[in-house]
Structure formats: C-alpha cells, structure tokens
Design an enzyme around this catalytic site. Structure first.
Site, PDB file in Angstrom:
ATOM      1  N   GLU A  48      57.341  14.615   8.727  1.00  0.00           N
ATOM      2  CA  GLU A  48      57.169  15.059   9.960  1.00  0.00           C
ATOM      3  C   GLU A  48      56.000  15.306  10.534  1.00  0.00           C
ATOM      4  O   GLU A  48      55.114  15.909   9.830  1.00  0.00           O
ATOM      5  CB  GLU A  48      58.194  16.423  10.141  1.00  0.00           C
ATOM      6  CG  GLU A  48      58.363  16.812  11.755  1.00  0.00           C
ATOM      7  CD  GLU A  48      58.798  18.138  11.917  1.00  0.00           C
ATOM      8  OE1 GLU A  48      58.833  18.900  11.209  1.00  0.00           O
ATOM      9  OE2 GLU A  48      59.004  18.346  13.290  1.00  0.00           O
ATOM     10  N   ARG A 273      60.423  21.616  -5.496  1.00  0.00           N
ATOM     11  CA  ARG A 273      59.272  21.398  -4.757  1.00  0.00           C
ATOM     12  C   ARG A 273      58.076  22.168  -5.630  1.00  0.00           C
ATOM     13  O   ARG A 273      58.445  22.830  -6.570  1.00  0.00           O
ATOM     14  CB  ARG A 273      59.220  22.074  -3.601  1.00  0.00           C
ATOM     15  CG  ARG A 273      59.902  23.372  -3.590  1.00  0.00           C
ATOM     16  CD  ARG A 273      59.592  23.985  -2.266  1.00  0.00           C
ATOM     17  NE  ARG A 273      58.488  24.773  -1.898  1.00  0.00           N
ATOM     18  CZ  ARG A 273      57.887  25.072  -0.972  1.00  0.00           C
ATOM     19  NH1 ARG A 273      58.966  25.497  -0.079  1.00  0.00           N
ATOM     20  NH2 ARG A 273      56.877  25.523  -0.790  1.00  0.00           N
ATOM     21  N   LYS A 283      54.091  25.302   5.445  1.00  0.00           N
ATOM     22  CA  LYS A 283      53.328  25.104   6.834  1.00  0.00           C
ATOM     23  C   LYS A 283      53.160  26.175   7.726  1.00  0.00           C
ATOM     24  O   LYS A 283      52.066  26.268   8.228  1.00  0.00           O
ATOM     25  CB  LYS A 283      54.206  23.849   7.282  1.00  0.00           C
ATOM     26  CG  LYS A 283      53.659  22.328   6.944  1.00  0.00           C
ATOM     27  CD  LYS A 283      54.454  21.672   7.814  1.00  0.00           C
ATOM     28  CE  LYS A 283      54.460  20.150   7.289  1.00  0.00           C
ATOM     29  NZ  LYS A 283      55.243  19.157   8.035  1.00  0.00           N
TER      30      LYS A 283
END
Length: 571
Positions: A48, A273, A283
């Site tokens: 994204e 992850r 983030k």
RNA sequence: UGGGGCGUCGACAAGCGGUAAGUCACCAGCCUUUGGAGCUGGCAUUCCCAGGUUCGAAUCCUGGCGCCCCAGCCA
C-alpha cells in the site's frame, strides 16, 4: 567419539542437501508437478503506498520475486491503492526505488488496484444480481453492534433483504455521488453467525468523497482491501498469493468472492512476518519516531526502513542473504539482529576497501625520524580481494594513533602501545614508546616514540615479533572528518516490553547516535563519494554520508568489526 | 466462551515412521602486518506434556497445556 556426527555432516554435503526448502516452495513444486496453472508460477508484491518500505517488507519482496525467479515465473508489482485518504504518489516512488535497489525488476508488470476499479464495480453488480451483496444503510457504529462479538453471533441488517433492483439502483447512486460519506455501504451477503468474523457480511464499498492519487475524482466509492485484493490477484493471473499470516482469517472470504464470481482463483499461502530484536517494524510506530523527532527522518541510518539501511551502508546483497537465511515458516518468531549484522559483515568483508581512520586522535612524534621526510608507503586495499589492488599512503615524523591504542599502565592481555613497548604501524614500521607527555590535568596529550628503520613494510629483519598492529594517519596529510556512530535504537530486545502506562518510546536508546568530530582520516578518502563503503581498519565498516559537502567529510558507521578485545577486557 | 494458526538448542530453522541438518550467538584452540577475516573443535540422548499405535515416533492417533491472530466503512 563424535566421528559419527562428522562423517554424517560430510555425507550431507556430498549429497547436496543444501537446497533451501520451506513449506511454500514445497507447495509450489507440487503444483508445478501436478501441472496446476499449466505449471506457471506468478507471484506479486502488493504494497500500500502509504509509507516507506522496511526490512520486514523486504522479506516479502525477496520471497515473492525470488520464488518467481527460481521457478521461471514472474512477479508483479501492484500498489494496493484502495484508500485515497492515506495514499500518495511520493510513497509510490520511494517504494519502486527501494525494490529496484534491493535488486528486483517487475519489468512491464507495474499495476495498481485502482486499475481495476471499473472491473471491481462490474463484479459487484454481478454479485448483487446473484443475490450475494446488498446496500446497507446502517451507520459504522451500528454495523459494529450488529456484527456481534467473538463469542456471540451477529444479527442480520434490516437492509439485508432489499431487492436486486433496489440494490442495483442504490449502488449506482452511491457511485454517482448522491450520498454523503458514510451514508451507505455495499456488503457481501454471507453469514452473520459465522465463527469467522470476516464472513459476517463484510463491507465491500464505502462512500469516500476524496481525490485519488491516480483516478483523481472519477470515483466517490472505493473498494475495501478485502473486496479488492483477491480479485486483483485473480485479474493478474496470479498463481500463488503469498502474504502475511494476518490474512489467514481472510482467505475464506477471498475464496468465497472468487467462487461466487466464477473467476480464476489464486492460491493464498500465509507466512510469518519478520520481527527483529531491538527493532520496531510497525508502520505506525515508525511514523511516530519520525514525526516526534526521535530520529531525523525516514532515512535516518538508525531506522529499519530500506532507505535508512541504505544510508547506513547496508548492501542489498546482505539483506537478500539475510532473508534467505532466516527461512520461511508460519510460527511467530523474533530474529536476532546479530544475524542481519553478520550477513552485512560477511558481504562487506569481501568488498570494502580497507582504509585508515583515527577516530579519537593521539599525536605521536617519532623522534628519530627526519623532520622533513615523507615516505609513500604501499598499502593493500583489501586482503580478501587481490583485484582491489593497492594504494600509497604518506608516512612522516608526526602521526596520529587511536587514543585507545595507548595505555600507560596496561592490563595483562593488552598488546597495543604502552611505555617501553614496541608495536607495528600497519603498512609501516615498528615503533616503541619512549616518553609520555601529559597536560596539567594528567591527561596524555602526546607520545614520543622511536622507530626502527629496519622494519619498513612491517617486518623485522632480525625476526623479532610484535604482538600489536596499530592503524595511524600522517598528521600533516590527514583529512578531518565527522564520524557518526550508531547503536540499536532501543535498549530492549523487545521494544514493546514496557511498564504499565508506558509505550515503546520509553525504551529508546538515548545513546543510539554519537557524533565524533575532529577525526583524522587518510588523504585518499577526500575523493570518496557519498554512498562509498570502506572498512576503517580495526574499527568497522563505514559509509560516506550524503551530508558530506564542501570538503566536510561525514561517515556513518555501518557496523563495527567483531571485537574480541572488548570481550576479553570485559572479563 | 466463537473462529483461525502455531509449539524442535539462547535465536532462526531442517526434518514428512528408521533412530535430531544448517546458520547466528556463545565457548575453546590454531592462524594472522586488522585482537578483522579464515580454520578446527564444542554446544538438543532429545523434539510443549501425557497416554496410545509400531520392531522402531519429533514425525501417526487420542487427550491435555501454552502462545499468537481476528470484533476498521485500514491494509
């Protein structure tokens, strides 16, 4: 005794058991063998564009592109730009630059979820016609209430049984901008009692009167990620959708959409992850570090962003190698950052030229060396790489050595310089400390030494040995530099391990950056370019920072050398 | 108390019924014109636990226990 084990090791090596394997490659290989998707392998990396890429993303990038390469397939780059309120072109550009830097190429396969807004709309109309989607007028809060909880089923929306015609009409009017933000949504009609919350009539479209970085003002309804993602993969003919374990619960929903639509269904496979010790990879938190000025921007060399690692001096090869070594599995894990630092040193060791830099200078006058004499000594650039050649370095009567390399009263295992002791100057001569000069406070400010002319190039003709070898720089030729020493940004392995009421910022290492000025480096460094990497002999690997300008040299310490002396000293 | 997932050395991670790979870290030694690099050796009698199946189980079965994720009109 253990000869068994050793023999077995060798046997394994001979058999060639080195092929890296993991559960995803196994699945892919089986698929190829079965002829699924005509044996094609087509993956994608779908970021994204709402922030900078970090080392955690690199895991996905390296794997998606890597697996495609390995099986003669393709990997697309697709921006998942379904939320115009958070996404910007700036991020698109930085993401592309970072992926290229890592060494991957999507060729002509650059896509955006927004490329599919039209198709997605048609798909939605199709679902409505099949009675599988409806326009819901409940507010966001009401939808939440109706959703139920983890243990209680939800209730059906009162709008759930609208007619196909009315749903079609309403969706079109949503698209035409007749309603304000939040007034209505399009929902899938699945099962409000499902144990999997994602199946409780998830939202597919929301009204957002917002300009999009690519489609501008063409749309005022935007697909949710859940509605867009699986179809985007399908449209691109993706065979294996590799993603974060967080989407495991969403897979049944993605499959449901694809089956209702009757289109190509990629196989989604989830993997864990990346987590790293002493590092934060969310983030949201990284953004806070930047916005609350704990660091100097997204590319601060202490940041785990790819731009930060690049500025710090990391090589793409070292990062790819790291990703290869941590493997690919489903269990939640935290990788020791020492592994990353190891792959970095491993790479830099063979490619970085050695150079001499004195970070904390102590002047040394070689009393029996002629006043005006200057010798150009030969220095090997990289003992690990003969092709790196050699260079000349000036030697003269006055030099600087590292203050830490002298001790007036050395402990037993200290074999550097001390009164009466002889050491070797790398690439030069043996010197012996004759006299120590101190200032009024007792601080050592200068050493008087003698050298042995018969030890030129570093070896004694009489065969005597010397234990220590020091780096140095000629005082009259050295160039000044600023050196930035970095340490982990957090003091705890797990930065999120905090006391009640505190957050990760309470674990920030206040000593993560030390700026040294007045460092003395050998003259050859004056012609280096930002981004150039070196090994500062006996210190570590350093990279010239882009802040270098107008003759002011700035270097970042990428990573230190392994320091056995520090360990010995610590005992 | 719903659904999904995961549990193999300090950290990653192989293993797929035949008797615990590898890497990092750590320890010891060798070597060294970087106390770097390199080299050698050490480091899980045991695989979350308990039963069971089997000549044989980390691998199969049963039952526990523990940990992670999910209640955005974020992705």
């Amino acid at each position: 005794m253990n000869s068994n084990k050793k023999e077995k090791k060798n046997a394994d090596i001979e058999v060639g058991s080195t092929k890296p394997t993991n559960f995803i490659k196994e699945i892919i290989e089986e698929d190829i063998e079965k002829g699924k998707n005509d044996g094609r392998v087509h993956t994608r990396f779908p970021p994204e564009p709402n922030g900078y890429l970090h080392i955690g993303h690199a895991k996905s990038i390296c794997f998606n592109f890597g697996v495609a390469q390995e099986y003669n397939g393709l990997c697309n780059l697709r921006f998942d730009d379904t939320n115009p309120t958070k996404e910007e072109t700036e991020y698109v550009d930085s993401i592309m630059a970072d992926i290229r830097w890592l060494g991957y190429d999507w060729e002509n396969r650059l896509y955006y979820a927004s490329d599919y807004f039209g198709t997605l709309y048609e798909y939605a109309v199709d679902l409505i016609k099949k009675g599988k989607a409806y326009v819901c007028d409940l507010s966001a809060d009401e939808i939440r209430e109706y959703r139920g909880t983890l243990t209680e089923p939800g209730k059906e929306s009162p709008y759930r049984s609208r007619s196909v015609e009315e749903n079609l009409d309403l969706l079109e009017r949503m698209k035409n901008g007749e309603f304000p933000n939040g007034a209505r949504v399009l929902r899938a009609k699945i099962d409000m009692a499902a144990g999997n919350l994602n199946m409780r009539d998830p939202v597919m479209y929301r009204i957002l009167h917002a300009g999009h970085h690519r489609t501008k003002n063409e749309w005022c309804i935007y697909p949710t990620y859940d509605w867009a993602h699986g179809q985007s993969d399908s449209i691109e003919g993706i065979t294996h959708s590799l993603c974060d374990i967080a989407f495991e619960d969403h897979r049944p929903l993605y499959d449901w959409f694809l089956i209702q639509l009757g289109v190509h269904k990629p196989q989604q496979i989830e993997f864990a992850r990346l987590n790293l010790t002493y590092t934060i990879l969310s983030k949201r938190f990284l953004r806070r570090l930047v916005e609350e000025r704990y660091v100097n921007g997204w590319d601060d060399p202490r940041m785990p962003t790819l731009s930060g690692l690049r500025r710090r001096g990391y090589t793409p090869e070292s990062i790819r190698n790291f990703q290869e070594r941590i493997g690919m599995a489903k269990r939640a894990s935290v990788v020791d950052i020492a592994l990353l630092e190891h792959t970095l040193r491993e790479d830099l060791n063979v490619r970085a030229n050695r150079v001499m830099a004195v970070l904390n200078p102590l002047k040394v006058v070689i009393e029996n060396y002629p006043e005006d004499k200057v010798e150009e000594l030969n220095a090997i650039n990289n003992p690990e790489d003969e092709s790196a050649g050699s260079r000349k370095i000036p030697f003269s009567r006055e030099i600087y050595i590292e203050a830490d390399d002298f001790m007036e009263n050395p402990p037993k295992k200290f074999f550097r310089l001390s009164p009466g002791n002889e050491v070797r100057l790398k690439h030069a001569y043996f010197i012996k400390c004759e006299k120590v000069i101190k200032d009024k406070s007792g601080k050592v400010i200068e050493l008087r030494c003698s050298y042995d002319p018969a030890t030129k190039s570093g070896e004694a003709t009489d065969g005597r040995k010397v234990k220590g070898t020091l780096h140095w720089v000629s005082a009259g030729h050295a160039v000044d530099a600023e050196v930035r020493l970095y340490d982990h940004l957090f003091t705890k392995e797990d930065p999120n391990e905090v006391e009640e009421g505190k957050d990760f910022t309470s674990n920030i290492n206040t000593d993560s950056l030390k700026v040294l000025s007045g460092c003395k480096v050998e003259p050859s460094l004056a012609s280096a370019k930002p981004g150039d990497r070196f090994q500062f002999l006996r210190h570590g690997y350093f990279c010239m920072d882009p802040d270098t300008k107008n003759g002011k040299l700035v270097f970042n310490r990428t990573v230190g050398l392994r320091d056995t002396w520090a360990k010995v000293k610590g005992k």
